[in-house]
Design a protein around this motif. Structure first.
Motif, PDB file in Angstrom:
ATOM      1  N   GLU A 134       0.858  -1.181   0.000  1.00 18.48           N
ATOM      2  CA  GLU A 134       0.000   0.000   0.000  1.00 18.48           C
ATOM      3  C   GLU A 134       0.894   1.229   0.000  1.00 18.48           C
ATOM      4  O   GLU A 134       1.857   1.297   0.780  1.00 18.48           O
ATOM      5  CB  GLU A 134      -0.909   0.027   1.227  1.00 18.48           C
ATOM      6  CG  GLU A 134      -2.033  -0.998   1.192  1.00 18.48           C
ATOM      7  CD  GLU A 134      -2.963  -0.894   2.398  1.00 18.48           C
ATOM      8  OE1 GLU A 134      -4.027  -1.528   2.378  1.00 18.48           O
ATOM      9  OE2 GLU A 134      -2.597  -0.179   3.357  1.00 18.48           O
ATOM     10  N   VAL A 135       0.585   2.172  -0.885  1.00 14.84           N
ATOM     11  CA  VAL A 135       1.337   3.422  -0.977  1.00 14.84           C
ATOM     12  C   VAL A 135       0.382   4.571  -0.690  1.00 14.84           C
ATOM     13  O   VAL A 135      -0.638   4.731  -1.378  1.00 14.84           O
ATOM     14  CB  VAL A 135       1.969   3.602  -2.369  1.00 14.84           C
ATOM     15  CG1 VAL A 135       2.755   4.913  -2.425  1.00 14.84           C
ATOM     16  CG2 VAL A 135       2.884   2.424  -2.698  1.00 14.84           C
ATOM     17  N   ASP A 136       0.689   5.327   0.355  1.00 14.67           N
ATOM     18  CA  ASP A 136      -0.166   6.464   0.705  1.00 14.67           C
ATOM     19  C   ASP A 136      -0.173   7.474  -0.445  1.00 14.67           C
ATOM     20  O   ASP A 136       0.885   7.891  -0.927  1.00 14.67           O
ATOM     21  CB  ASP A 136       0.363   7.115   1.989  1.00 14.67           C
ATOM     22  CG  ASP A 136      -0.579   8.171   2.527  1.00 14.67           C
ATOM     23  OD1 ASP A 136      -0.594   9.284   1.959  1.00 14.67           O
ATOM     24  OD2 ASP A 136      -1.286   7.893   3.500  1.00 14.67           O
ATOM     25  N   LYS A 137      -1.371   7.871  -0.882  1.00 14.19           N
ATOM     26  CA  LYS A 137      -1.485   8.772  -2.032  1.00 14.19           C
ATOM     27  C   LYS A 137      -0.794  10.109  -1.788  1.00 14.19           C
ATOM     28  O   LYS A 137      -0.218  10.692  -2.712  1.00 14.19           O
ATOM     29  CB  LYS A 137      -2.963   9.023  -2.357  1.00 14.19           C
ATOM     30  CG  LYS A 137      -3.682   7.851  -2.997  1.00 14.19           C
ATOM     31  CD  LYS A 137      -5.121   8.249  -3.342  1.00 14.19           C
ATOM     32  CE  LYS A 137      -5.866   7.116  -4.017  1.00 14.19           C
ATOM     33  NZ  LYS A 137      -7.271   7.488  -4.344  1.00 14.19           N
ATOM     34  N   ASP A 138      -0.836  10.583  -0.566  1.00 15.52           N
ATOM     35  CA  ASP A 138      -0.290  11.906  -0.278  1.00 15.52           C
ATOM     36  C   ASP A 138       1.157  11.845   0.200  1.00 15.52           C
ATOM     37  O   ASP A 138       2.026  12.565  -0.303  1.00 15.52           O
ATOM     38  CB  ASP A 138      -1.154  12.609   0.773  1.00 15.52           C
ATOM     39  CG  ASP A 138      -2.596  12.756   0.312  1.00 15.52           C
ATOM     40  OD1 ASP A 138      -2.797  13.124  -0.862  1.00 15.52           O
ATOM     41  OD2 ASP A 138      -3.503  12.478   1.106  1.00 15.52           O
ATOM     42  N   LEU A 139       1.425  10.985   1.188  1.00 12.60           N
ATOM     43  CA  LEU A 139       2.755  10.929   1.794  1.00 12.60           C
ATOM     44  C   LEU A 139       3.722  10.023   1.039  1.00 12.60           C
ATOM     45  O   LEU A 139       4.934  10.107   1.251  1.00 12.60           O
ATOM     46  CB  LEU A 139       2.645  10.455   3.246  1.00 12.60           C
ATOM     47  CG  LEU A 139       1.752  11.296   4.168  1.00 12.60           C
ATOM     48  CD1 LEU A 139       1.671  10.659   5.544  1.00 12.60           C
ATOM     49  CD2 LEU A 139       2.280  12.724   4.256  1.00 12.60           C
ATOM     50  N   LYS A 140       3.179   9.129   0.205  1.00  5.12           N
ATOM     51  CA  LYS A 140       3.975   8.173  -0.576  1.00  5.12           C
ATOM     52  C   LYS A 140       4.706   7.146   0.286  1.00  5.12           C
ATOM     53  O   LYS A 140       5.651   6.499  -0.179  1.00  5.12           O
ATOM     54  CB  LYS A 140       4.990   8.893  -1.486  1.00  5.12           C
ATOM     55  CG  LYS A 140       4.370   9.941  -2.399  1.00  5.12           C
ATOM     56  CD  LYS A 140       3.280   9.374  -3.292  1.00  5.12           C
ATOM     57  CE  LYS A 140       2.721  10.436  -4.222  1.00  5.12           C
ATOM     58  NZ  LYS A 140       1.556   9.955  -5.006  1.00  5.12           N
TER      59      LYS A 140
END
Length: 745
Positions: free
Chosen positions: A614-620
């Motif tokens: 999972e890759v956070d959309k905002d924090l990456k």
């Protein structure tokens, strides 16, 4: 009473209670009287020469016994030797305090010896050193044009050169419809085992030593000490019954062993030298590496061309080489190939083996390139690998002793849910997280080393097995006990496996995922010889019912030998020993690889890793949410310890892909994050669902047990699977490890 077969059972660690209660003693924990403590002073420059060294203030401190430097080093070491341990690469083995030259940042320049550790450590800060500095090079990237063939005039010892080219790579690559040209970079990674490097040397008098050392090879360190200090082998005893992690860092004797022994011989005192976490950082590390891969495929998705070029670092005084470029052609067939491997000499300490040396480096690049080529060709990455599946070793044309990689693919994909994957990068979303699926293939050589074991039947009818092998936390004690118990039909509680002592029968160092095959086979061979000896002793008993029995006519169970056709006719082991005048019945035998028979085959274990990130959309930020590894490694002696090995390697793979890196300041020539606060490794919060599957792989050729190693094979596929999953989640190909969130911004 029926004895259940021990092999194949999930037996818990036999030494587990000792470890979790603190009863197990490690190298720096033995109670030794009249003990001196050594503390190492390190060079603060990267390259140059010591011009002034003042130890006066340190020696004047109460409690300080001596300060040893190159200026007053006792003449106890032998002249310069090259191969003085079993894992030494070509070149000149570094021995500290030899001369005023500084070869790398953090090199030992003095050893302070005091009556207590605190005094020794404080006094080390009073040693004054002045230097004449020289220009240095520590950055691989800046020196790629200086890469050269390994060797320095020597063979590379057990590290074969890459295979010769086949076909016409350049033309095939140019003419193929689908192609990938990619560069990969890996920085250094440092070993950080829980147990610090430590040596306690007990001076027994007359040049005799008992040494407690953090090592993967008691015999190897015995050879090292005897060779360097001109001692008789039988006068040097190295003990390492408990080792707090090693995985390559303890294959070679480390310099605290050298310094501890030198001081003990010089002062005729017991000496302990323990390195701090920071002091360990200059030396046990995976090398920096650069790789360029050019793979191509035809319209059907079959590989047409493979070029793998690898360049790694080594020191100025040894040529440390790894097997890197070779793995491409062991996995996949291609008619046109070109493989290259070169070294760059830098002003750093010699790199060392780190779990799956060469393999973890190579497979990341290979499997990411395969993934990218699959996308170029519009083929599912798993299907692409199946289309290029090799039934025999493409690099040699030899058949594998066994290969259940196809089963690994199928079982892991099914368990993971690979068919649910939407192939479009960035298309799978879970809340504010981009979800990515990635997979990769693993391969590792199935090694076996010669080993000797002694087996003894005691007066109580129980068995003792003796071997010099260590157990670095992989479960060797437990697994060897299981093997021995089964071979003689005894319950586990009637078998004692005694190990970690150079005085016991020969064992190579524990490494390469080879010990179950090596020591286990030696046990099988020795117990077979013991059975013959027991029958011979039984025949000598007056009126023995075994007088006419041959080896195939008897069986062994419950501590008895009995006739197969008349199970009621038996004699106990205790009775045989009693008839032997009360003397234990014992034998010592060698187990060795079947070199002639196996030269026609390739011996490898295989794996398939499937990963979800999972890759956070905002924090990456990147999280490995779940992973499945399927492993084909022959017969699994203990599913519990084997699963632990694979799961631990999977964690290491996550660490390599997302966390671990040694920050090397090329202007200073030193590692800047030499502590566990800044050298990041995974914590519990970083590890989620891990699943291990063992393929049903039977191998009747490879050795008497049908086993392959289960250590390295769990690591090699994970970094690539994670990188491929990150691409699937984000559409970004990151070819430098570790992958940090800022590379996705």
């Amino acid at each position: 009473m029926k004895i259940q077969s021990a092999v194949g059972q999930p037996v818990s660690r036999l030494e587990g209670k000792l470890k979790v209660t603190g009863a197990a003693k490690y190298a720096a924990e033995y109670d030794v009287p009249d003990l001196l403590y050594g503390y190492v002073v390190h060079a603060t420059i990267t390259k140059g020469r010591i011009t002034r060294l003042d130890t006066g203030a340190a020696k004047a401190l109460q409690g300080v016994v001596d300060v040893i430097t190159h200026e007053n080093r006792p003449e106890v070491a032998s002249a310069d030797l090259k191969y003085i341990d079993m894992d030494a690469p070509p070149g000149l083995v570094f021995k500290p305090l030899t001369d005023p030259e500084v070869r790398y940042n953090g090199q030992p320049v003095a050893l302070v010896l005091a009556e207590d550790f605190e005094t020794a450590r404080y006094a080390s800060g009073l040693v004054e050193v002045e230097y004449e500095t020289q220009a240095f090079e520590t950055c691989l990237d800046h020196n790629l044009d200086n890469a050269r063939e390994p060797g320095k005039g020597f063979s590379t010892m057990l590290k074969p050169p890459p295979p010769k080219p086949t076909g016409n790579f350049e033309q095939a690559f140019r003419d193929s419809p689908f192609k990938v040209d990619a560069e990969f970079r890996h920085g250094s990674e440092h070993h950080n085992p829980m147990e610090l490097f430590a040596t306690t040397t007990v001076y027994e008098g007359d040049g005799k030593l008992t040494i407690y050392d953090k090592t993967q090879g008691t015999v190897n360190n015995q050879l090292f000490v005897a060779n360097v200090f001109g001692l008789r082998y039988e006068d040097v005893r190295v003990l390492a019954p408990f080792v707090g992690g090693a995985f390559g860092s303890g294959l070679r004797p480390q310099y605290q062993l050298y310094l501890s022994v030198m001081a003990a011989l010089h002062l005729k005192r017991n000496v302990r030298v323990v390195l701090s976490r920071k002091q360990m950082f200059p030396f046990p590390h995976r090398p920096q590496s650069y790789q360029r891969l050019r793979f191509a495929a035809d319209a059907n998705g079959s590989l047409t061309a493979m070029n793998h070029r690898a360049i790694s670092e080594t020191s100025q005084f040894e040529d440390y080489a790894e097997v890197v470029a070779e793995w491409s052609h062991k996995l996949y067939p291609s008619p046109n190939t070109l493989f290259e491997y070169k070294l760059v000499s830098l002003d750093l300490y010699t790199p060392m083996d780190m779990r799956a040396p060469g393999g973890a480096t190579a497979l990341h690049a290979i499997e990411c390139t395969m993934d990218e080529l699959a996308y170029e060709a519009g083929i599912d990455p798993l299907e692409f690998r199946l289309r290029n599946y090799a039934e025999t070793d493409p690099s040699t044309g030899k058949p594998f002793t066994s290969k259940a990689l196809r089963e690994c693919y199928m079982r892991a994909a099914e368990q993971f849910g690979w068919k649910e994957r939407n192939p479009e990068p960035g298309s799978m979303v879970r809340g504010n997280k981009l979800v990515g699926y990635g997979m990769a293939t693993g391969i590792w050589d199935a090694y076996q080393f010669p080993a000797r074991t002694e087996v003894i039947i005691t007066g109580e009818g129980k068995m003792i097995v003796n071997s010099a092998v260590t157990d670095i936390g992989t479960g060797t004690l437990t697994v060897m006990t299981q093997v021995a118990a089964d071979e003689l039909g005894l319950p586990i509680e009637d078998v004692t496996f005694s190990y970690g002592d150079s005085k016991k029968p020969f064992s190579m160092f524990q490494g390469g995922s080879a010990m179950t095959a090596s020591t286990g086979v030696a046990i099988v061979v020795a117990v077979k010889a013991l059975k013959k000896k027991l029958l011979k002793k039984a025949k000598s008993i007056a009126g023995s019912p075994f007088d006419r029995a041959g080896n195939d006519d008897v069986a062994f169970k419950y501590g008895h030998m009995f006739l197969r056709k008349q199970p009621s006719v038996s004699v106990s082991f205790a009775e045989i020993v009693a008839a032997n005048g009360g003397k234990p019945v014992k034998t010592t035998n060698m187990g060795a690889p079947h070199v002639l028979k196996l030269r026609k085959y390739t011996k490898s274990s295989h794996s398939a890793a499937f990963v979800e990130v999972e890759v956070d959309k905002d924090l990456k930020t990147i999280t490995v949410t779940r992973a499945v590894s399927a492993v084909a490694a022959g017969r699994i002696v203990n599913p519990k310890t084997a699963r632990s090995q694979i799961a631990g390697s999977m964690v290491w793979g996550i660490s390599k892909a997302l966390h671990e890196e040694s920050i090397l300041d090329e202007n200073l020539g030193k590692y800047m994050n030499a502590n566990l606060g800044e050298y990041h490794i995974p914590v519990h919060a970083d590890i989620n669902e891990l699943e291990v599957i063992f393929a049903d792989e039977r191998d009747d050729l490879i050795n008497e047990l049908g086993v392959k190693g289960v250590g390295e094979i769990g690591l090699v596929a994970m970094p690539a699977a994670i990188a491929n999953a990150v691409f699937h989640a984000t559409g970004r190909r990151i070819r430098e490890l570790p992958i940090h969130f800022d590379k996705l911004l």
